[in-house]
Motif scaffolding. Structure first.
Motif, PDB file in Angstrom:
ATOM      1  N   VAL A   1     -69.882 -10.990   4.665  1.00  0.00           N
ATOM      2  CA  VAL A   1     -68.674 -11.220   3.868  1.00  0.00           C
ATOM      3  C   VAL A   1     -68.303 -12.699   3.757  1.00  0.00           C
ATOM      4  O   VAL A   1     -67.248 -13.024   3.217  1.00  0.00           O
ATOM      5  N   GLY A   2     -69.165 -13.598   4.246  1.00  0.00           N
ATOM      6  CA  GLY A   2     -68.813 -15.011   4.251  1.00  0.00           C
ATOM      7  C   GLY A   2     -69.045 -15.693   2.924  1.00  0.00           C
ATOM      8  O   GLY A   2     -69.754 -16.694   2.823  1.00  0.00           O
ATOM      9  N   ASP A   3     -68.460 -15.163   1.879  1.00  0.00           N
ATOM     10  CA  ASP A   3     -68.652 -15.668   0.526  1.00  0.00           C
ATOM     11  C   ASP A   3     -67.340 -15.483  -0.240  1.00  0.00           C
ATOM     12  O   ASP A   3     -66.680 -14.450  -0.114  1.00  0.00           O
ATOM     13  N   TRP A   4     -66.966 -16.498  -1.024  1.00  0.00           N
ATOM     14  CA  TRP A   4     -65.706 -16.458  -1.785  1.00  0.00           C
ATOM     15  C   TRP A   4     -65.571 -15.171  -2.574  1.00  0.00           C
ATOM     16  O   TRP A   4     -64.589 -14.442  -2.464  1.00  0.00           O
ATOM     17  N   TRP A   5     -66.564 -14.864  -3.426  1.00  0.00           N
ATOM     18  CA  TRP A   5     -66.438 -13.716  -4.314  1.00  0.00           C
ATOM     19  C   TRP A   5     -66.510 -12.397  -3.557  1.00  0.00           C
ATOM     20  O   TRP A   5     -65.846 -11.420  -3.931  1.00  0.00           O
ATOM     21  N   THR A   6     -67.281 -12.347  -2.492  1.00  0.00           N
ATOM     22  CA  THR A   6     -67.362 -11.110  -1.716  1.00  0.00           C
ATOM     23  C   THR A   6     -66.011 -10.750  -1.126  1.00  0.00           C
ATOM     24  O   THR A   6     -65.575  -9.588  -1.184  1.00  0.00           O
ATOM     25  N   LEU A   7     -65.309 -11.731  -0.566  1.00  0.00           N
ATOM     26  CA  LEU A   7     -63.982 -11.471  -0.006  1.00  0.00           C
ATOM     27  C   LEU A   7     -63.003 -11.019  -1.083  1.00  0.00           C
ATOM     28  O   LEU A   7     -62.181 -10.117  -0.860  1.00  0.00           O
ATOM     29  N   LEU A   8     -63.077 -11.632  -2.257  1.00  0.00           N
ATOM     30  CA  LEU A   8     -62.150 -11.251  -3.325  1.00  0.00           C
ATOM     31  C   LEU A   8     -62.484  -9.870  -3.896  1.00  0.00           C
ATOM     32  O   LEU A   8     -61.583  -9.128  -4.293  1.00  0.00           O
ATOM     33  N   VAL A   9     -63.763  -9.526  -3.941  1.00  0.00           N
ATOM     34  CA  VAL A   9     -64.136  -8.166  -4.343  1.00  0.00           C
ATOM     35  C   VAL A   9     -63.530  -7.152  -3.377  1.00  0.00           C
ATOM     36  O   VAL A   9     -62.947  -6.137  -3.790  1.00  0.00           O
ATOM     37  N   LEU A  10     -63.636  -7.420  -2.083  1.00  0.00           N
ATOM     38  CA  LEU A  10     -63.042  -6.520  -1.094  1.00  0.00           C
ATOM     39  C   LEU A  10     -61.529  -6.459  -1.245  1.00  0.00           C
ATOM     40  O   LEU A  10     -60.922  -5.389  -1.105  1.00  0.00           O
ATOM     41  N   ARG A  11     -60.908  -7.592  -1.519  1.00  0.00           N
ATOM     42  CA  ARG A  11     -59.453  -7.622  -1.725  1.00  0.00           C
ATOM     43  C   ARG A  11     -59.047  -6.684  -2.851  1.00  0.00           C
ATOM     44  O   ARG A  11     -58.101  -5.907  -2.717  1.00  0.00           O
ATOM     45  N   GLU A  12     -59.770  -6.747  -3.980  1.00  0.00           N
ATOM     46  CA  GLU A  12     -59.396  -5.929  -5.132  1.00  0.00           C
ATOM     47  C   GLU A  12     -59.685  -4.455  -4.897  1.00  0.00           C
ATOM     48  O   GLU A  12     -58.914  -3.586  -5.330  1.00  0.00           O
ATOM     49  N   ILE A  13     -60.776  -4.137  -4.212  1.00  0.00           N
ATOM     50  CA  ILE A  13     -61.053  -2.729  -3.919  1.00  0.00           C
ATOM     51  C   ILE A  13     -59.995  -2.170  -2.984  1.00  0.00           C
ATOM     52  O   ILE A  13     -59.543  -1.028  -3.142  1.00  0.00           O
ATOM     53  N   ALA A  14     -59.543  -2.971  -2.024  1.00  0.00           N
ATOM     54  CA  ALA A  14     -58.456  -2.534  -1.148  1.00  0.00           C
ATOM     55  C   ALA A  14     -57.182  -2.288  -1.932  1.00  0.00           C
ATOM     56  O   ALA A  14     -56.361  -1.449  -1.550  1.00  0.00           O
ATOM     57  N   ARG A  15     -56.994  -2.997  -3.031  1.00  0.00           N
ATOM     58  CA  ARG A  15     -55.804  -2.834  -3.877  1.00  0.00           C
ATOM     59  C   ARG A  15     -55.916  -1.637  -4.811  1.00  0.00           C
ATOM     60  O   ARG A  15     -54.967  -1.327  -5.530  1.00  0.00           O
ATOM     61  N   GLY A  16     -57.078  -0.973  -4.840  1.00  0.00           N
ATOM     62  CA  GLY A  16     -57.229   0.219  -5.666  1.00  0.00           C
ATOM     63  C   GLY A  16     -58.033   0.022  -6.931  1.00  0.00           C
ATOM     64  O   GLY A  16     -58.191   0.956  -7.720  1.00  0.00           O
ATOM     65  N   TYR A  17     -58.571  -1.192  -7.151  1.00  0.00           N
ATOM     66  CA  TYR A  17     -59.414  -1.438  -8.318  1.00  0.00           C
ATOM     67  C   TYR A  17     -60.863  -1.143  -7.924  1.00  0.00           C
ATOM     68  O   TYR A  17     -61.572  -2.005  -7.407  1.00  0.00           O
ATOM     69  N   VAL A  18     -61.301   0.082  -8.176  1.00  0.00           N
ATOM     70  CA  VAL A  18     -62.562   0.545  -7.605  1.00  0.00           C
ATOM     71  C   VAL A  18     -63.656   0.747  -8.652  1.00  0.00           C
ATOM     72  O   VAL A  18     -64.778   1.125  -8.297  1.00  0.00           O
ATOM     73  N   ARG A  19     -63.354   0.488  -9.917  1.00  0.00           N
ATOM     74  CA  ARG A  19     -64.360   0.645 -10.961  1.00  0.00           C
ATOM     75  C   ARG A  19     -64.836  -0.725 -11.440  1.00  0.00           C
ATOM     76  O   ARG A  19     -64.092  -1.694 -11.408  1.00  0.00           O
ATOM     77  N   PHE A  20     -66.066  -0.767 -11.903  1.00  0.00           N
ATOM     78  CA  PHE A  20     -66.721  -2.031 -12.227  1.00  0.00           C
ATOM     79  C   PHE A  20     -65.912  -2.836 -13.236  1.00  0.00           C
ATOM     80  O   PHE A  20     -65.665  -4.041 -13.036  1.00  0.00           O
ATOM     81  N   ASP A  21     -65.520  -2.194 -14.336  1.00  0.00           N
ATOM     82  CA  ASP A  21     -64.806  -2.931 -15.377  1.00  0.00           C
ATOM     83  C   ASP A  21     -63.446  -3.421 -14.878  1.00  0.00           C
ATOM     84  O   ASP A  21     -62.992  -4.511 -15.257  1.00  0.00           O
ATOM     85  N   GLN A  22     -62.788  -2.626 -14.047  1.00  0.00           N
ATOM     86  CA  GLN A  22     -61.517  -3.058 -13.465  1.00  0.00           C
ATOM     87  C   GLN A  22     -61.714  -4.317 -12.626  1.00  0.00           C
ATOM     88  O   GLN A  22     -60.950  -5.273 -12.723  1.00  0.00           O
ATOM     89  N   LEU A  23     -62.749  -4.292 -11.795  1.00  0.00           N
ATOM     90  CA  LEU A  23     -63.023  -5.428 -10.922  1.00  0.00           C
ATOM     91  C   LEU A  23     -63.355  -6.676 -11.734  1.00  0.00           C
ATOM     92  O   LEU A  23     -62.867  -7.779 -11.439  1.00  0.00           O
ATOM     93  N   ALA A  24     -64.174  -6.514 -12.751  1.00  0.00           N
ATOM     94  CA  ALA A  24     -64.548  -7.655 -13.578  1.00  0.00           C
ATOM     95  C   ALA A  24     -63.322  -8.265 -14.255  1.00  0.00           C
ATOM     96  O   ALA A  24     -63.182  -9.490 -14.340  1.00  0.00           O
ATOM     97  N   GLN A  25     -62.426  -7.401 -14.728  1.00  0.00           N
ATOM     98  CA  GLN A  25     -61.227  -7.895 -15.402  1.00  0.00           C
ATOM     99  C   GLN A  25     -60.276  -8.583 -14.435  1.00  0.00           C
ATOM    100  O   GLN A  25     -59.746  -9.664 -14.728  1.00  0.00           O
ATOM    101  N   GLU A  26     -60.037  -7.978 -13.278  1.00  0.00           N
ATOM    102  CA  GLU A  26     -59.109  -8.549 -12.314  1.00  0.00           C
ATOM    103  C   GLU A  26     -59.603  -9.885 -11.771  1.00  0.00           C
ATOM    104  O   GLU A  26     -58.813 -10.799 -11.532  1.00  0.00           O
ATOM    105  N   LEU A  27     -60.899  -9.998 -11.557  1.00  0.00           N
ATOM    106  CA  LEU A  27     -61.465 -11.190 -10.934  1.00  0.00           C
ATOM    107  C   LEU A  27     -61.908 -12.242 -11.939  1.00  0.00           C
ATOM    108  O   LEU A  27     -62.108 -13.406 -11.570  1.00  0.00           O
TER     109      LEU A  27
END
Length: 286
Positions: free
Chosen positions: A20-46
């Motif tokens: 998890v020692g990567d900027w984008w990896t941590l932010l991906v985990l942040r968004e999934i924890a927030r409930g954004y669990v689909r690919f397009d949602q993640l791409a849009q949020e990030l």
């Protein structure tokens, strides 16, 4: 290729950084924890390219942090959900947030409250209009798992607090006292909330049995929920502070409608009686 010191193979910090020692990896985990669990949602949020996002999701899945869950058959599409191993990283995310709130966004002061401006207050204002995720479920004072929101109420007032039953608040930290008073005030106003069809639920990081003992002693008519694993704190990016090596939630109140949408946020809460009255008025106005 990055060279590793031989000792890294037995160093937990180094091994975790490899996952998890990567900027984008941590932010991906942040968004999934927030409930954004689909690919397009993640791409849009990030605002992340599909290639980079695909790489990070694949790596997290390969390392057992995420699992793919199908939600559509034609074409096949998946949601990315945290595994038990992945949920074990949530306290790490919240600890990083807590460190940054204090040392990067704040002045280093250890406090159980916050100013009206600053990163924590801005983050809480951003909750208005967002939806509270259906997961996680938290253990209540009845010993059963519950959603943070009451399913049959037209609105839920969800109040977070540091800890009950500790004189002077956790370790005497400024802004941390008053949790017992807060619960009593919600208890005393409970008939008015109930008459208006508004549920009340409290949440802290205390252990379930601690909250159950307190609820029984104070004869509370509403549930207290334990976020001891910091799942709700990660999902909503709630402000915390550290006391005796434990992360505690700072005091705040959310007014949430029946569609799980946050309509009002009261933060920081400095005048507890006024905040309880305001929460009732806001709930009635929904």
């Amino acid at each position: 290729m990055t060279r590793r010191h031989q000792a890294d193979e037995t160093c937990g910090i180094a091994m975790a950084a490899g996952v998890v020692g990567d900027w984008w990896t941590l932010l991906v985990l942040r968004e999934i924890a927030r409930g954004y669990v689909r690919f397009d949602q993640l791409a849009q949020e990030l605002g992340l390219s599909r290639k980079v996002l695909s790489e990070r999701l694949a790596a997290l899945t390969d390392n057992g942090v995420l699992a793919k869950r199908p939600y559509q058959e034609r074409p096949v599409r998946h949601e990315y959900v945290l595994t038990e191993r992945g949920r074990g990283l949530l306290p790490v995310l919240v600890s990083l947030q807590d460190w940054a709130d204090r040392w990067l966004l704040g002045d280093g002061t250890l406090t159980g409250t916050a100013g009206g401006e600053g990163g924590e207050s801005a983050r809480m204002r951003q909750l208005v209009g967002t939806r509270v995720p259906a997961e996680p479920e938290l253990v209540g004072t009845d010993g059963a798992p519950h959603s943070p929101l009451a399913p049959d109420a037209r609105a839920t007032v969800l109040f977070a607090y540091p800890a009950t039953g500790i004189p002077g608040g956790p370790a005497g930290i400024p802004g941390a006292a008053g949790c017992t008073l807060e619960n009593r005030l919600f208890r005393d106003s409970w008939p008015q909330f109930e008459a208006a069809g508004i549920a009340v639920r409290g949440v802290s990081t205390q252990l379930p049995h601690e909250q159950a003992d307190f609820a029984q002693a104070e004869d509370l008519p509403f549930l207290l929920l334990s976020d001891e694993q910091l799942q709700l704190a990660a999902a909503l990016r709630l402000p915390t502070f550290r006391s005796a090596q434990n992360l505690r939630l700072k005091r705040l109140i959310l007014v949430v409608d029946a569609q799980r949408t946050v309509r009002h946020v009261l933060f920081p809460v400095t005048d507890i009686p006024a905040a309880v009255d305001e929460a009732l008025a806001l709930g009635r106005d929904l």
